[in-house]
Design a protein around this motif. Structure first.
Motif, PDB file in Angstrom:
ATOM      1  N   LYS A   1       8.281  -0.190 -12.451  1.00 26.02           N
ATOM      2  CA  LYS A   1       7.175   0.738 -12.723  1.00 26.02           C
ATOM      3  C   LYS A   1       6.519   1.119 -11.399  1.00 26.02           C
ATOM      4  CE  LYS A   1       6.061  -0.826 -17.368  1.00 26.02           C
ATOM      5  NZ  LYS A   1       5.133  -1.652 -18.156  1.00 26.02           N
ATOM      6  N   LYS A   2       6.768   2.362 -11.023  1.00 26.09           N
ATOM      7  CA  LYS A   2       6.281   2.823  -9.712  1.00 26.09           C
ATOM      8  C   LYS A   2       5.030   3.678  -9.879  1.00 26.09           C
ATOM      9  CE  LYS A   2      10.848   3.968  -8.922  1.00 26.09           C
ATOM     10  NZ  LYS A   2      11.650   2.874  -9.444  1.00 26.09           N
ATOM     11  N   LYS A   3       4.547   4.185  -8.773  1.00 20.36           N
ATOM     12  CA  LYS A   3       3.398   5.094  -8.751  1.00 20.36           C
ATOM     13  C   LYS A   3       2.195   4.495  -9.455  1.00 20.36           C
ATOM     14  CE  LYS A   3       6.354   9.109  -8.523  1.00 20.36           C
ATOM     15  NZ  LYS A   3       6.692  10.413  -8.982  1.00 20.36           N
ATOM     16  N   ARG A   4       1.836   3.295  -9.035  1.00 26.30           N
ATOM     17  CA  ARG A   4       0.676   2.689  -9.696  1.00 26.30           C
ATOM     18  C   ARG A   4      -0.030   1.737  -8.730  1.00 26.30           C
ATOM     19  NH1 ARG A   4       1.959  -2.499 -11.493  1.00 26.30           N
ATOM     20  NH2 ARG A   4       4.111  -2.955 -10.960  1.00 26.30           N
ATOM     21  N   VAL A   5      -1.225   1.325  -9.169  1.00 24.10           N
ATOM     22  CA  VAL A   5      -2.019   0.357  -8.423  1.00 24.10           C
ATOM     23  C   VAL A   5      -1.935  -0.960  -9.168  1.00 24.10           C
ATOM     24  CG1 VAL A   5      -4.377  -0.234  -7.760  1.00 24.10           C
ATOM     25  CG2 VAL A   5      -3.573   2.120  -7.521  1.00 24.10           C
ATOM     26  N   SER A   6      -1.612  -2.040  -8.471  1.00 25.06           N
ATOM     27  CA  SER A   6      -1.552  -3.350  -9.111  1.00 25.06           C
ATOM     28  C   SER A   6      -2.819  -4.131  -8.808  1.00 25.06           C
ATOM     29  CB  SER A   6      -0.338  -4.135  -8.605  1.00 25.06           C
ATOM     30  OG  SER A   6      -0.457  -5.489  -9.009  1.00 25.06           O
ATOM     31  N   LYS A   7      -3.435  -4.662  -9.858  1.00 19.96           N
ATOM     32  CA  LYS A   7      -4.626  -5.502  -9.694  1.00 19.96           C
ATOM     33  C   LYS A   7      -4.257  -6.977  -9.870  1.00 19.96           C
ATOM     34  CE  LYS A   7      -7.962  -2.324  -9.266  1.00 19.96           C
ATOM     35  NZ  LYS A   7      -8.643  -1.658 -10.358  1.00 19.96           N
TER      36      LYS A   7
ATOM     37  N   ALA B   1       2.918   4.499  -0.319  1.00 17.80           N
ATOM     38  CA  ALA B   1       2.137   3.705  -1.268  1.00 17.80           C
ATOM     39  C   ALA B   1       2.024   4.416  -2.607  1.00 17.80           C
ATOM     40  CB  ALA B   1       0.751   3.417  -0.698  1.00 17.80           C
ATOM     41  N   SER B   2       1.863   5.751  -2.568  1.00 20.62           N
ATOM     42  CA  SER B   2       1.679   6.469  -3.834  1.00 20.62           C
ATOM     43  C   SER B   2       2.978   6.520  -4.629  1.00 20.62           C
ATOM     44  CB  SER B   2       1.132   7.875  -3.583  1.00 20.62           C
ATOM     45  OG  SER B   2       2.137   8.681  -3.008  1.00 20.62           O
ATOM     46  N   GLU B   3       4.105   6.457  -3.948  1.00 22.57           N
ATOM     47  CA  GLU B   3       5.400   6.437  -4.657  1.00 22.57           C
ATOM     48  C   GLU B   3       5.741   5.040  -5.170  1.00 22.57           C
ATOM     49  OE1 GLU B   3       7.469   9.868  -1.807  1.00 22.57           O
ATOM     50  OE2 GLU B   3       8.059   7.772  -1.600  1.00 22.57           O
TER      51      GLU B   3
ATOM     52  N   LEU C   1      10.672  -1.827   0.728  1.00 17.73           N
ATOM     53  CA  LEU C   1       9.740  -1.874   1.852  1.00 17.73           C
ATOM     54  C   LEU C   1       8.475  -2.596   1.413  1.00 17.73           C
ATOM     55  CD1 LEU C   1       8.281  -0.880   4.528  1.00 17.73           C
ATOM     56  CD2 LEU C   1       7.682   1.157   3.246  1.00 17.73           C
ATOM     57  N   ILE C   2       8.076  -3.569   2.201  1.00 14.50           N
ATOM     58  CA  ILE C   2       6.771  -4.197   1.998  1.00 14.50           C
ATOM     59  C   ILE C   2       5.940  -3.888   3.231  1.00 14.50           C
ATOM     60  CG2 ILE C   2       5.506  -6.344   1.552  1.00 14.50           C
ATOM     61  CD1 ILE C   2       7.641  -5.864  -0.548  1.00 14.50           C
ATOM     62  N   PHE C   3       4.723  -3.433   3.010  1.00  8.74           N
ATOM     63  CA  PHE C   3       3.798  -3.211   4.118  1.00  8.74           C
ATOM     64  C   PHE C   3       2.574  -4.082   3.893  1.00  8.74           C
ATOM     65  CE2 PHE C   3       0.074  -1.247   6.002  1.00  8.74           C
ATOM     66  CZ  PHE C   3       0.500  -1.002   7.299  1.00  8.74           C
ATOM     67  N   THR C   4       2.139  -4.786   4.938  1.00 13.04           N
ATOM     68  CA  THR C   4       0.931  -5.619   4.817  1.00 13.04           C
ATOM     69  C   THR C   4       0.208  -5.704   6.149  1.00 13.04           C
ATOM     70  OG1 THR C   4       0.076  -7.812   4.196  1.00 13.04           O
ATOM     71  CG2 THR C   4       2.188  -7.774   5.308  1.00 13.04           C
ATOM     72  N   THR C   5      -1.094  -5.905   6.075  1.00 15.64           N
ATOM     73  CA  THR C   5      -1.818  -6.274   7.277  1.00 15.64           C
ATOM     74  C   THR C   5      -1.756  -7.793   7.421  1.00 15.64           C
ATOM     75  OG1 THR C   5      -3.904  -6.058   8.488  1.00 15.64           O
ATOM     76  CG2 THR C   5      -4.055  -6.570   6.148  1.00 15.64           C
ATOM     77  N   ASP C   6      -2.126  -8.311   8.601  1.00 13.17           N
ATOM     78  CA  ASP C   6      -2.131  -9.773   8.753  1.00 13.17           C
ATOM     79  C   ASP C   6      -3.514 -10.365   8.503  1.00 13.17           C
ATOM     80  OD1 ASP C   6      -3.318  -8.877  11.131  1.00 13.17           O
ATOM     81  OD2 ASP C   6      -2.439 -10.472  12.339  1.00 13.17           O
ATOM     82  N   ASN C   7      -4.557  -9.541   8.652  1.00 14.79           N
ATOM     83  CA  ASN C   7      -5.928 -10.001   8.380  1.00 14.79           C
ATOM     84  C   ASN C   7      -6.841  -8.786   8.414  1.00 14.79           C
ATOM     85  OD1 ASN C   7      -5.318 -11.397  11.493  1.00 14.79           O
ATOM     86  ND2 ASN C   7      -6.735  -9.700  11.347  1.00 14.79           N
TER      87      ASN C   7
ATOM     88  N   PHE D   1       1.276  -2.772   0.231  1.00 16.22           N
ATOM     89  CA  PHE D   1       1.969  -2.089  -0.868  1.00 16.22           C
ATOM     90  C   PHE D   1       3.460  -2.371  -0.792  1.00 16.22           C
ATOM     91  CE2 PHE D   1       1.850   1.121   2.537  1.00 16.22           C
ATOM     92  CZ  PHE D   1       3.177   1.516   2.598  1.00 16.22           C
ATOM     93  N   ALA D   2       4.149  -2.053  -1.896  1.00 18.42           N
ATOM     94  CA  ALA D   2       5.608  -2.179  -1.948  1.00 18.42           C
ATOM     95  C   ALA D   2       6.182  -0.830  -2.340  1.00 18.42           C
ATOM     96  CB  ALA D   2       6.009  -3.233  -2.965  1.00 18.42           C
ATOM     97  N   HIS D   3       7.366  -0.540  -1.819  1.00 18.82           N
ATOM     98  CA  HIS D   3       8.027   0.731  -2.120  1.00 18.82           C
ATOM     99  C   HIS D   3       9.513   0.476  -2.281  1.00 18.82           C
ATOM    100  CE1 HIS D   3      10.125   4.480  -1.145  1.00 18.82           C
ATOM    101  NE2 HIS D   3       9.038   5.116  -1.511  1.00 18.82           N
ATOM    102  N   GLY D   4      10.113   1.054  -3.306  1.00 15.64           N
ATOM    103  CA  GLY D   4      11.567   0.914  -3.441  1.00 15.64           C
ATOM    104  C   GLY D   4      12.020   1.241  -4.852  1.00 15.64           C
ATOM    105  N   ASN D   5      13.246   1.725  -4.941  1.00 13.56           N
ATOM    106  CA  ASN D   5      13.827   2.094  -6.236  1.00 13.56           C
ATOM    107  C   ASN D   5      13.927   0.953  -7.214  1.00 13.56           C
ATOM    108  OD1 ASN D   5      14.310   4.756  -6.298  1.00 13.56           O
ATOM    109  ND2 ASN D   5      16.291   4.637  -5.243  1.00 13.56           N
ATOM    110  N   MET D   6      14.045  -0.264  -6.688  1.00 11.20           N
ATOM    111  CA  MET D   6      14.246  -1.414  -7.572  1.00 11.20           C
ATOM    112  C   MET D   6      12.963  -1.821  -8.284  1.00 11.20           C
ATOM    113  SD  MET D   6      13.910  -1.878  -4.280  1.00 11.20           S
ATOM    114  CE  MET D   6      15.586  -1.639  -3.712  1.00 11.20           C
TER     115      MET D   6
END
Ligand code: NAG
Ligand code: NAG
Ligand code: NAG
Ligand code: NAG
Ligand code: NAG
Ligand code: NAG
Length: 501
Positions: free
Chosen positions: A320-326, A58-60, A276-282, A312-317
């Motif tokens: 703008k990485k290393k950030r929090v999206s609101k 997530a931090s990357e 990579l996308i990581f999510t909870t379902d609820n 969170f999302a992770h990947g070279n593509m």
């Protein structure tokens, strides 16, 4: 002059071709869903549960901190796979119970159908829970080349056995594990987090590198029953609450699983091209060790504790990485976002409720949505009286978000705040409200924990949101929640849950 002109044209053409190649590079997609994973159960939200792999990824990448799913399992999965709200698929009410002849409608393609159409090799590993009463509803009929996992939910983690639960009696029991379309009985005794990880590692290592890969991995973890090999609980002896301690171990196993899977992608040499996308379902189920502090409510409620998601999302593509999206995002958004990213086409779908969020996700642009319909559930028992005439009936369970406003009507579900259980005792903070109260308005940006209802201060906002709910309700299809079918009994099919029609 003419030469110069031709040179320019040639250069432009070349640039165009180069750009096309860049744009056309189809990323591998690894989509991981955790089950009942709460807001306060991930390291980076300050949890006592350590998640080094998830935290690092997530931090990357890009952490999503204004991201929503549905309050329970089948609804979230249905919206993820179809890009459509529950009011448009008939799945407004509850999960799909194993006995019910029900499923995600076949009238619109799934995200896997679309990615397969764009040339992807598509694999589902884990919990399906989108219907199986006919073969047409099985994952391999819904766009997945291969499938290995559970058709329903709440299995034993080792035996893969489950009995039907509420609202039925517990008389139908059976094994629930399938390899493509066939029952699988060779895996008894294998803990599902390990079993699914091994399958993904096998898929990745034997993947034909010329094709883009889509792996959909909805873990059984960290849903109840609370089961995990002891070694994972060992570091959590300091947690006195039994459920929380076991749950922490289950999270640790999932975190390790994701580390192993990323290693397999690296060993194959495709990690740098993988999104990579990581999510909870609820939201987390607080009765089974999950926690959503400081949010209000939990799984199955329309409070933020039910719907505000870890993701969170992770990947070279990602530009703008290393950030929090609101940026406001919803689980329906993955469908158009990922299909477009894959260079696919959204033709042939019924109208989507999701929006392409690639600009927000990758470049930090504004969200492409201002509104989320959390749900309208016409089958939930009405609560109180309708407060206004000629508009949405406030006795009906519903919730909607527009910009920072959130309106809840009807019975919202359990309304408590639950701090993480540090001891045997679970502390519950409740605000006493009249049983008949059925309208709440919050400004979520100012009050993310839903402490200060402001419906009396902003009656015009309440009315505007009710009008919007009425408009959305007018587009709804009837909710399907069929009676259980005795023909679903696993005893009729070699002791396995599976298609019966
Ligand atoms: C699943 O089926 C495939 C192909 O039929 C087979 O190669 C594989 O070993 C099976 N896996 C399990 C766990 O049974
Ligand atoms: C991860 O890989 C290690 C080393 O192979 C293995 O011991 C462990 O069980 C794996 N964990 C999971 C969750 O699959
Ligand atoms: C959508 O477009 C793709 C590629 O152009 C085509 O192969 C596919 O058949 C179309 N699907 C529908 C449902 O029209
Ligand atoms: C709604 O209509 C009913 C029946 O006409 C009336 O009795 C009631 O006072 C109205 N309620 C409101 C809030 O206007
Ligand atoms: C939603 O629409 C249906 C069908 O028109 C209607 O019967 C129902 O009363 C509406 N629900 C609410 C809460 O207004
Ligand atoms: C909400 O859940 C908590 C924890 O189980 C319980 O103590 C409380 O009574 C519930 N509140 C309501 C209104 O059901």
């Amino acid at each position: 002059m003419a030469d110069h002109f031709l040179f320019l044209v040639a250069r432009l053409l070349l640039l165009h071709v180069m750009q096309q190649t860049v744009n056309c590079k189809q990323p591998h997609i690894l989509f991981i869903v955790a089950d009942d994973y709460g807001f306060n159960d991930i390291g980076y939200h300050g949890s006592e549960i350590r998640t080094p792999t998830l935290d690092k990824l997530a931090s990357e990448g890009v952490r999503l901190e204004n991201y929503y799913v549905q309050p329970i399992c089948t609804p979230t999965r249905s919206q993820l796979l179809s890009g459509r709200y529950q009011i448009h698929t008939g799945l407004q009410h509850g999960i799909i119970w194993p006995e019910q002849p029900n499923g995600l409608p076949l009238d619109s393609p799934t995200i896997a159908d679309k990615l397969k159409e764009s040339g992807y090799s598509t694999h589902a590993v884990g919990k399906w829970h989108l219907g199986f009463y006919k073969k047409d509803y099985l994952p391999t009929s819904r766009g997945f080349d291969t499938y290995f996992g559970y058709l329903t939910g709440s299995e034993d983690y080792y035996t893969h056995y489950r009995c039907n639960g509420e609202p039925y009696d517990h008389s139908f029991c059976g094994f629930d594990l399938r390899n493509n379309t066939e029952p699988c009985s060779t895996e008894k005794g294998h803990y599902s987090t390990h079993m699914f990880t091994k399958r993904v590692v096998d898929i990745v290592s034997s993947h034909d590198g010329s094709k883009p890969l889509f792996v959909y991995l909805p873990f059984q973890a960290v849903h109840s029953p609370l089961q995990v090999p002891d070694e994972y609980i060992e570091p959590y002896k300091f947690i006195k609450n039994n459920n929380r301690r076991k749950y922490a171990g289950m999270v640790a196993a999932m975190d390790e699983a994701i580390a192993n899977i990323t290693k397999a992608f690296k060993a194959k040499g495709i990690w740098d091209d993988t999104l990579l996308i990581f999510t909870t379902d609820n939201g987390g189920q607080i009765l089974s060790g999950g926690n959503n502090w400081p949010l209000r409510g939990w799984k199955a409620s329309l409070w933020e504790g039910g719907v505000r998601a870890v993701g969170f999302a992770h990947g070279n593509m990602l530009q703008k990485k290393k950030r929090v999206s609101k940026a406001l995002m919803h689980v329906t958004d993955w469908f158009p976002t990922l299909v477009n990213l894959a260079g696919g086409s959204l033709n042939g779908t019924k109208p989507l409720d999701g929006f392409d969020q690639w600009d927000a996700l990758s470049a930090g642009g504004p969200s492409s949505r201002r509104e989320i319909l959390h749900n309208i559930d016409p089958l939930k028992k009405p609560s109180g009286e309708s407060l206004y005439n000629n508009t949405f009936n406030t006795a009906v369970r519903a919730a909607i978000r527009v910009d920072s406003w959130k309106l809840i009507t009807g019975d919202p579900g359990n309304s408590s705040w639950i701090p993480p259980p540090s001891d045997e005792v679970m502390e519950v903070i409740e605000i006493p409200t009249k049983k008949t109260k059925n309208v709440w308005l919050f400004n979520i940006d100012l009050d993310p924990n839903e402490k200060m209802g402001v419906s009396h201060d902003y009656p015009h906002v309440v009315k505007a949101l009710l009008t919007r709910l009425a408009q959305l309700n007018a587009t709804a299809v009837p909710a399907r929640y069929p009676k259980g079918d005795p023909r679903s009994n696993p005893a009729l099919r070699g002791g396995f849950w599976g298609p019966w029609m």
